[in-house]
Design a protein around this motif. Sequence first.
Motif, PDB file in Angstrom:
ATOM      1  N   ALA A  99      -1.469  11.419  -3.701  1.00 32.08           N
ATOM      2  CA  ALA A  99      -2.550  10.492  -3.376  1.00 32.08           C
ATOM      3  C   ALA A  99      -1.978   9.309  -2.609  1.00 32.08           C
ATOM      4  O   ALA A  99      -0.782   9.009  -2.697  1.00 32.08           O
ATOM      5  CB  ALA A  99      -3.247  10.016  -4.643  1.00 32.08           C
ATOM      6  N   ALA A 100      -2.841   8.628  -1.852  1.00 24.37           N
ATOM      7  CA  ALA A 100      -2.368   7.482  -1.078  1.00 24.37           C
ATOM      8  C   ALA A 100      -3.504   6.513  -0.813  1.00 24.37           C
ATOM      9  O   ALA A 100      -4.678   6.902  -0.786  1.00 24.37           O
ATOM     10  CB  ALA A 100      -1.760   7.945   0.242  1.00 24.37           C
ATOM     11  N   ASP A 101      -3.130   5.254  -0.594  1.00 23.68           N
ATOM     12  CA  ASP A 101      -4.122   4.257  -0.184  1.00 23.68           C
ATOM     13  C   ASP A 101      -4.542   4.471   1.258  1.00 23.68           C
ATOM     14  O   ASP A 101      -5.690   4.207   1.633  1.00 23.68           O
ATOM     15  CB  ASP A 101      -3.544   2.844  -0.325  1.00 23.68           C
ATOM     16  CG  ASP A 101      -3.203   2.490  -1.761  1.00 23.68           C
ATOM     17  OD1 ASP A 101      -3.989   2.850  -2.654  1.00 23.68           O
ATOM     18  OD2 ASP A 101      -2.150   1.856  -1.978  1.00 23.68           O
ATOM     19  N   ARG A 102      -3.602   4.924   2.083  1.00 20.06           N
ATOM     20  CA  ARG A 102      -3.872   5.175   3.491  1.00 20.06           C
ATOM     21  C   ARG A 102      -3.158   6.445   3.926  1.00 20.06           C
ATOM     22  O   ARG A 102      -2.039   6.732   3.488  1.00 20.06           O
ATOM     23  CB  ARG A 102      -3.395   4.013   4.367  1.00 20.06           C
ATOM     24  CG  ARG A 102      -4.113   2.689   4.108  1.00 20.06           C
ATOM     25  CD  ARG A 102      -5.552   2.744   4.610  1.00 20.06           C
ATOM     26  NE  ARG A 102      -6.201   1.451   4.478  1.00 20.06           N
ATOM     27  CZ  ARG A 102      -6.924   1.067   3.429  1.00 20.06           C
ATOM     28  NH1 ARG A 102      -7.055   1.899   2.378  1.00 20.06           N
ATOM     29  NH2 ARG A 102      -7.495  -0.111   3.407  1.00 20.06           N
ATOM     30  N   ILE A 103      -3.807   7.185   4.827  1.00 23.11           N
ATOM     31  CA  ILE A 103      -3.230   8.399   5.400  1.00 23.11           C
ATOM     32  C   ILE A 103      -3.256   8.234   6.909  1.00 23.11           C
ATOM     33  O   ILE A 103      -4.289   7.864   7.483  1.00 23.11           O
ATOM     34  CB  ILE A 103      -4.030   9.654   5.002  1.00 23.11           C
ATOM     35  CG1 ILE A 103      -4.186   9.722   3.484  1.00 23.11           C
ATOM     36  CG2 ILE A 103      -3.357  10.908   5.534  1.00 23.11           C
ATOM     37  CD1 ILE A 103      -5.380  10.545   3.042  1.00 23.11           C
ATOM     38  N   ILE A 104      -2.143   8.497   7.541  1.00 20.38           N
ATOM     39  CA  ILE A 104      -2.026   8.366   8.989  1.00 20.38           C
ATOM     40  C   ILE A 104      -1.715   9.730   9.590  1.00 20.38           C
ATOM     41  O   ILE A 104      -0.775  10.407   9.174  1.00 20.38           O
ATOM     42  CB  ILE A 104      -0.919   7.362   9.360  1.00 20.38           C
ATOM     43  CG1 ILE A 104      -1.362   5.933   9.025  1.00 20.38           C
ATOM     44  CG2 ILE A 104      -0.548   7.474  10.831  1.00 20.38           C
ATOM     45  CD1 ILE A 104      -0.289   4.891   9.264  1.00 20.38           C
ATOM     46  N   SER A 105      -2.505  10.113  10.580  1.00 14.25           N
ATOM     47  CA  SER A 105      -2.234  11.335  11.329  1.00 14.25           C
ATOM     48  C   SER A 105      -1.543  10.973  12.639  1.00 14.25           C
ATOM     49  O   SER A 105      -2.082  10.214  13.449  1.00 14.25           O
ATOM     50  CB  SER A 105      -3.529  12.091  11.640  1.00 14.25           C
ATOM     51  OG  SER A 105      -3.285  13.104  12.622  1.00 14.25           O
ATOM     52  N   ALA A 106      -0.338  11.524  12.825  1.00 16.51           N
ATOM     53  CA  ALA A 106       0.402  11.347  14.071  1.00 16.51           C
ATOM     54  C   ALA A 106       1.005  12.696  14.449  1.00 16.51           C
ATOM     55  O   ALA A 106       2.189  12.807  14.757  1.00 16.51           O
ATOM     56  CB  ALA A 106       1.483  10.291  13.910  1.00 16.51           C
ATOM     57  N   GLY A 107       0.161  13.713  14.408  1.00 17.62           N
ATOM     58  CA  GLY A 107       0.625  15.084  14.536  1.00 17.62           C
ATOM     59  C   GLY A 107       0.764  15.617  15.939  1.00 17.62           C
ATOM     60  O   GLY A 107       1.004  16.816  16.123  1.00 17.62           O
ATOM     61  N   LYS A 118       0.837  -1.192   0.000  1.00 18.22           N
ATOM     62  CA  LYS A 118       0.000   0.000   0.000  1.00 18.22           C
ATOM     63  C   LYS A 118       0.875   1.246   0.000  1.00 18.22           C
ATOM     64  O   LYS A 118       2.008   1.240   0.507  1.00 18.22           O
ATOM     65  CB  LYS A 118      -0.917   0.009   1.225  1.00 18.22           C
ATOM     66  CG  LYS A 118      -2.021  -1.028   1.193  1.00 18.22           C
ATOM     67  CD  LYS A 118      -2.897  -0.904   2.423  1.00 18.22           C
ATOM     68  CE  LYS A 118      -4.157  -1.749   2.303  1.00 18.22           C
ATOM     69  NZ  LYS A 118      -3.874  -3.190   2.202  1.00 18.22           N
ATOM     70  N   SER A 119       0.337   2.328  -0.568  1.00 17.98           N
ATOM     71  CA  SER A 119       0.999   3.626  -0.447  1.00 17.98           C
ATOM     72  C   SER A 119       0.448   4.308   0.800  1.00 17.98           C
ATOM     73  O   SER A 119      -0.767   4.411   0.978  1.00 17.98           O
ATOM     74  CB  SER A 119       0.743   4.475  -1.695  1.00 17.98           C
ATOM     75  OG  SER A 119      -0.638   4.683  -1.904  1.00 17.98           O
ATOM     76  N   ILE A 120       1.343   4.743   1.656  1.00 17.09           N
ATOM     77  CA  ILE A 120       0.951   5.288   2.955  1.00 17.09           C
ATOM     78  C   ILE A 120       1.625   6.632   3.164  1.00 17.09           C
ATOM     79  O   ILE A 120       2.849   6.759   3.022  1.00 17.09           O
ATOM     80  CB  ILE A 120       1.342   4.328   4.096  1.00 17.09           C
ATOM     81  CG1 ILE A 120       0.680   2.966   3.887  1.00 17.09           C
ATOM     82  CG2 ILE A 120       0.949   4.902   5.449  1.00 17.09           C
ATOM     83  CD1 ILE A 120       1.149   1.916   4.862  1.00 17.09           C
ATOM     84  N   ILE A 121       0.829   7.622   3.518  1.00 15.12           N
ATOM     85  CA  ILE A 121       1.343   8.928   3.907  1.00 15.12           C
ATOM     86  C   ILE A 121       1.155   9.070   5.408  1.00 15.12           C
ATOM     87  O   ILE A 121       0.055   8.860   5.934  1.00 15.12           O
ATOM     88  CB  ILE A 121       0.612  10.070   3.169  1.00 15.12           C
ATOM     89  CG1 ILE A 121       0.956  10.029   1.680  1.00 15.12           C
ATOM     90  CG2 ILE A 121       0.982  11.421   3.769  1.00 15.12           C
ATOM     91  CD1 ILE A 121       0.148  11.015   0.849  1.00 15.12           C
TER      92      ILE A 121
END
Length: 373
Positions: free
Chosen positions: A195-203, A2-5
């Motif tokens: 663009a991404a398959d998944r986006i993760i917020s760890a801000g 997967k592409s992950i940001i």
Amino acid sequence: MKSIIIIGSGIVGASAAYYAAKAGNSVTLIDRADRGQATGAAAGIVCPWISQRRNQAWYRLASNGAAYYPVLIQELEALGEKETGYKQVGIVSIHEESKLDKMEQKARERQAGSPEMGELERLTPEQTKDRFPYAGDRYGSLYVSGAARVDGSAIRDALIRSAKRLGAKFIQGDAKLLIEAGQATGVEVNGESLAADRIISAGGAWAAELFKPLGLHLKVVPQKAQILHLQSDDMRTGDWPVAMVPFGQYIVPFEDGRIVAGATHENNAGFDDKLTAGGIYHILEKTLDVAPGLAAAEFTGAATGFRPATLSALPFIGQVPGQEKLFAANALGASGLTAGPYLGMQLAKLATGETTDLDISLYDIEEAFEGAE
């Protein structure tokens, strides 16, 4: 694959990036380098077993975090990391006898289920001073051999370097969500759309602003921590144990005489990063009371960090309400360096469809948001 940001490269985001890259995913880690990031300012103490907090969900997360560290450090060293910032040195919890009685009882109740705790030993004031030379003559302590210290910036940087070795890309910039039909589909950063398959917020403490375009209010607020940096004439401090002292203060010795002492817990300061006379006095008053030998150390500076906190004082992890691709974890507060690497790994597993080792229902993400349907 997967592409992950991943947005935010503090301890949770850096750990998520490392694990996701190790699992073979295409990872982009983005951070805008906000002043006062908690991970970079902090000295961590990995010793959840003597905590008097009664919340079992918190303890489960923190104890799992402590157990994960030796595994993680071994992996990072195998990838060539020499400076992880982690070292098992033990801890002396210096308090009056009645407090030590409760602390020891709680620790012994937990010992069978936490072998990584190591040995427990009740120390007299003289024995305490033998292990931690700056201690005074009034208080004994509880010694826990399995406790460790962590340099926040060192472990974060080791995780990021390792993620890069595994193919991750790092971008410094201010990421904004790309939204189509109410769904986050990627981010815009430095004028580029990704663009991404998944986006993760760890801000961390700054995470709330990311979700505003979705009509969501994240109930995470900054808790200000002031931290002191001292220099000892004794260069043998690298092997000294960490000292926990009353009123939630700590003294963390590092190599070559470097010592970190702190920290304040300021709940209504916002992002005001100024160092205050009151904050510095508070730390010195509490630490010097039980460690008077520290008075001779040179004061070399101070720093401010902002812990992410919620009113419940419990972190959260999960899929953002109403969003197919967006995931988040946050609000570790003062437990960031204890539980952050483990929580970041669980967040990466969740976002990529792996089974988590943690019952995430105990850390309900929906309670952290207002405006979620």
